[in-house]
Every structure is written in C-alpha cells, then in structure tokens.
Scaffold this motif. Structure first.
Motif, PDB file in Angstrom:
ATOM      1  N   ASP A  58       0.872  -1.180   0.000  1.00  0.00           N
ATOM      2  CA  ASP A  58       0.000   0.000   0.000  1.00  0.00           C
ATOM      3  C   ASP A  58       0.907   1.227   0.000  1.00  0.00           C
ATOM      4  O   ASP A  58       1.508   1.573   1.019  1.00  0.00           O
ATOM      5  CB  ASP A  58      -0.893  -0.005   1.240  1.00  0.00           C
ATOM      6  N   LEU A  59       1.037   1.860  -1.156  1.00  0.00           N
ATOM      7  CA  LEU A  59       1.934   3.013  -1.273  1.00  0.00           C
ATOM      8  C   LEU A  59       1.607   4.113  -0.281  1.00  0.00           C
ATOM      9  O   LEU A  59       2.494   4.820   0.177  1.00  0.00           O
ATOM     10  CB  LEU A  59       1.884   3.585  -2.694  1.00  0.00           C
ATOM     11  N   PHE A  60       0.352   4.256   0.057  1.00  0.00           N
ATOM     12  CA  PHE A  60      -0.041   5.345   0.950  1.00  0.00           C
ATOM     13  C   PHE A  60       0.328   5.079   2.403  1.00  0.00           C
ATOM     14  O   PHE A  60       0.166   5.946   3.255  1.00  0.00           O
ATOM     15  CB  PHE A  60      -1.526   5.658   0.788  1.00  0.00           C
ATOM     16  N   LYS A  61       0.846   3.880   2.685  1.00  0.00           N
ATOM     17  CA  LYS A  61       1.366   3.565   4.015  1.00  0.00           C
ATOM     18  C   LYS A  61       2.869   3.310   3.981  1.00  0.00           C
ATOM     19  O   LYS A  61       3.485   3.130   5.013  1.00  0.00           O
ATOM     20  CB  LYS A  61       0.647   2.344   4.588  1.00  0.00           C
ATOM     21  N   PHE A  62       3.465   3.323   2.805  1.00  0.00           N
ATOM     22  CA  PHE A  62       4.881   3.047   2.597  1.00  0.00           C
ATOM     23  C   PHE A  62       5.666   4.338   2.831  1.00  0.00           C
ATOM     24  O   PHE A  62       5.537   5.302   2.085  1.00  0.00           O
ATOM     25  CB  PHE A  62       5.075   2.510   1.174  1.00  0.00           C
ATOM     26  N   VAL A  63       6.447   4.371   3.897  1.00  0.00           N
ATOM     27  CA  VAL A  63       7.118   5.602   4.339  1.00  0.00           C
ATOM     28  C   VAL A  63       7.986   6.236   3.245  1.00  0.00           C
ATOM     29  O   VAL A  63       7.911   7.456   3.050  1.00  0.00           O
ATOM     30  CB  VAL A  63       7.906   5.369   5.648  1.00  0.00           C
ATOM     31  N   PRO A  64       8.809   5.495   2.502  1.00  0.00           N
ATOM     32  CA  PRO A  64       9.588   6.155   1.449  1.00  0.00           C
ATOM     33  C   PRO A  64       8.715   6.887   0.421  1.00  0.00           C
ATOM     34  O   PRO A  64       9.036   8.004   0.008  1.00  0.00           O
ATOM     35  CB  PRO A  64      10.373   5.005   0.797  1.00  0.00           C
ATOM     36  N   PHE A  65       7.611   6.275   0.037  1.00  0.00           N
ATOM     37  CA  PHE A  65       6.684   6.915  -0.896  1.00  0.00           C
ATOM     38  C   PHE A  65       6.102   8.182  -0.281  1.00  0.00           C
ATOM     39  O   PHE A  65       6.044   9.234  -0.918  1.00  0.00           O
ATOM     40  CB  PHE A  65       5.561   5.938  -1.278  1.00  0.00           C
ATOM     41  N   ARG A  66       5.683   8.084   0.980  1.00  0.00           N
ATOM     42  CA  ARG A  66       5.080   9.235   1.653  1.00  0.00           C
ATOM     43  C   ARG A  66       6.072  10.389   1.784  1.00  0.00           C
ATOM     44  O   ARG A  66       5.729  11.553   1.552  1.00  0.00           O
ATOM     45  CB  ARG A  66       4.551   8.820   3.024  1.00  0.00           C
ATOM     46  N   LEU A  67       7.316  10.071   2.164  1.00  0.00           N
ATOM     47  CA  LEU A  67       8.338  11.111   2.305  1.00  0.00           C
ATOM     48  C   LEU A  67       8.647  11.768   0.961  1.00  0.00           C
ATOM     49  O   LEU A  67       8.772  12.996   0.878  1.00  0.00           O
ATOM     50  CB  LEU A  67       9.618  10.534   2.911  1.00  0.00           C
ATOM     51  N   ASN A  68       8.751  10.959  -0.084  1.00  0.00           N
ATOM     52  CA  ASN A  68       9.044  11.495  -1.411  1.00  0.00           C
ATOM     53  C   ASN A  68       7.917  12.400  -1.894  1.00  0.00           C
ATOM     54  O   ASN A  68       8.157  13.497  -2.407  1.00  0.00           O
ATOM     55  CB  ASN A  68       9.277  10.349  -2.400  1.00  0.00           C
ATOM     56  N   ARG A  69       6.690  11.949  -1.720  1.00  0.00           N
ATOM     57  CA  ARG A  69       5.529  12.741  -2.149  1.00  0.00           C
ATOM     58  C   ARG A  69       5.434  14.040  -1.359  1.00  0.00           C
ATOM     59  O   ARG A  69       5.193  15.112  -1.917  1.00  0.00           O
ATOM     60  CB  ARG A  69       4.268  11.896  -1.975  1.00  0.00           C
ATOM     61  N   LEU A  70       5.647  13.938  -0.055  1.00  0.00           N
ATOM     62  CA  LEU A  70       5.614  15.116   0.801  1.00  0.00           C
ATOM     63  C   LEU A  70       6.714  16.107   0.420  1.00  0.00           C
ATOM     64  O   LEU A  70       6.468  17.316   0.318  1.00  0.00           O
ATOM     65  CB  LEU A  70       5.757  14.688   2.262  1.00  0.00           C
ATOM     66  N   ALA A  71       7.926  15.594   0.181  1.00  0.00           N
ATOM     67  CA  ALA A  71       9.038  16.460  -0.216  1.00  0.00           C
ATOM     68  C   ALA A  71       8.734  17.180  -1.525  1.00  0.00           C
ATOM     69  O   ALA A  71       9.009  18.378  -1.662  1.00  0.00           O
ATOM     70  CB  ALA A  71      10.324  15.653  -0.341  1.00  0.00           C
ATOM     71  N   ALA A  72       8.157  16.472  -2.477  1.00  0.00           N
ATOM     72  CA  ALA A  72       7.819  17.086  -3.764  1.00  0.00           C
ATOM     73  C   ALA A  72       6.781  18.196  -3.591  1.00  0.00           C
ATOM     74  O   ALA A  72       6.903  19.272  -4.191  1.00  0.00           O
ATOM     75  CB  ALA A  72       7.309  16.021  -4.735  1.00  0.00           C
ATOM     76  N   GLU A  73       5.777  17.958  -2.772  1.00  0.00           N
ATOM     77  CA  GLU A  73       4.733  18.971  -2.544  1.00  0.00           C
ATOM     78  C   GLU A  73       5.277  20.194  -1.823  1.00  0.00           C
ATOM     79  O   GLU A  73       4.969  21.329  -2.188  1.00  0.00           O
ATOM     80  CB  GLU A  73       3.571  18.372  -1.749  1.00  0.00           C
ATOM     81  N   VAL A  74       6.070  19.968  -0.795  1.00  0.00           N
ATOM     82  CA  VAL A  74       6.645  21.085  -0.045  1.00  0.00           C
ATOM     83  C   VAL A  74       7.583  21.883  -0.943  1.00  0.00           C
ATOM     84  O   VAL A  74       7.553  23.116  -0.954  1.00  0.00           O
ATOM     85  CB  VAL A  74       7.363  20.594   1.238  1.00  0.00           C
TER      86      VAL A  74
END
Length: 180
Positions: free
Chosen positions: A27-43
């Motif tokens: 589940d990508l939405f619970k996978f920490v590397p995915f979450r960090l990458n997505r968050l970094a891109a948005e910020v």
C-alpha cells in the motif's frame, strides 16, 4: 535432506496465503519512502512559488543559491550536488544559468588551481537575503497544522532517520566536512 530456497519460498507463500489479499500488496499510501518522497515534492513545489514566479528561478537554481547562501566559504558544484542530493548534471545546468545571470561567480581554489569554486555575487547575496525570510514564512505556514511540540517531535524524528542514513544534519557539520 537440505532445504532449498524454493522450499522456504513455498512455506512462506503458504503462510502468506492465509492473510487477506489486501495484506499481500504494498500500500503506497502507508509506505514511508513513498510518503516522504511525495511530501518532499509537494513542499518543494509550494516553496518554489516564492522564487519561481518572482525571480524566474527553478528548483535546482534555488538549491544552488541556498547552499551557497548558508556557507561561509565558496564550494564546488560537486559539494552542492551532494548536499542537495541533486544529480550533478542538473546542478551544472543551474550553475551555468546562475553564472549568466551574475548571481554566482567562480573563484579559484587556492589549494588546487585546476578547480574552481562557486560563491554568491553581491546580487546573488541580495537575492538570497530577500528570499530566505519569505521561504521561512512559507515553511511556517506549511507546518502550521502542527503544534510546537509536534514540530519538535517531527524534527527529532527526521534527525534520527538522517542519522541512521549517515546524512549530515547541520550547516556547521557540512562546512567542516566540505563534502558529503
């Protein structure tokens, strides 16, 4: 009889088959590397508005300016690439653009005359000094959903992850090592 990796895989798969199908997929939405990458891109995109729209700088150019801005001394493009975790060709293009805009300049490395280092020009320093308070305000807006205690916790947790990956965590440490 010796067990093979195939035997182990079958045994493991048999145990996994007892789990519901949803558990057997990532589940990508619970996978920490995915979450960090997505968050970094948005910020990063949210902050980019401050320097892209007003000054025509892209994210790599800002990374070069920001890295040179926090340093006391000139540094190499390789250092900037390592510090920002940005590919060297991307940094090279940003350096070329900033040199043409006269926001940075090359200075000779006294220890190795074959190498040039980079530093902000007077105009580059002025732009950096104008931008960083705006970016700090924007960061504060982004983090406004967190309490002061939660911000401290987030910083501490990020620090633990950075430390586990042997990432430099302070400007002083980066200056002392001069490279990652």
């Amino acid at each position: 009889m010796a067990r093979t990796s195939g035997d182990i895989a079958l045994k493991t798969r048999g145990a996994d088959e007892a789990l519901p199908m949803a558990k057997s997929r990532l589940d990508l939405f619970k996978f920490v590397p995915f979450r960090l990458n997505r968050l970094a891109a948005e910020v990063s995109s949210a902050l980019a508005v401050e320097y892209q729209e007003r000054h025509g700088l892209d994210i790599p150019a800002w990374r070069v300016l920001a890295t040179l801005g926090f340093r006391n001394d000139a540094c190499s493009a390789q250092y900037i690439s390592q510090c920002t975790r940005t590919h060297k060709s991307t940094i090279s293009r940003a350096v070329t653009a900033l040199l043409h805009q006269a926001l940075i300049e090359r200075v000779e490395n006294e220890a190795d005359r074959r190498e040039f280092r980079l530093q902000l020009t007077k105009n580059g320093r002025a732009l950096y000094e104008e931008l960083f308070p705006q970016l700090l305000r924007r960061e504060d807006e982004i983090l406004s959903c967190l309490s002061v205690q939660e911000r401290k916790q987030l910083s501490a947790l990020l620090g633990k992850i950075e430390q586990s990956l042997d990432l430099i965590q302070t400007s002083a440490e980066a200056d002392a090592k001069e490279a990652y």
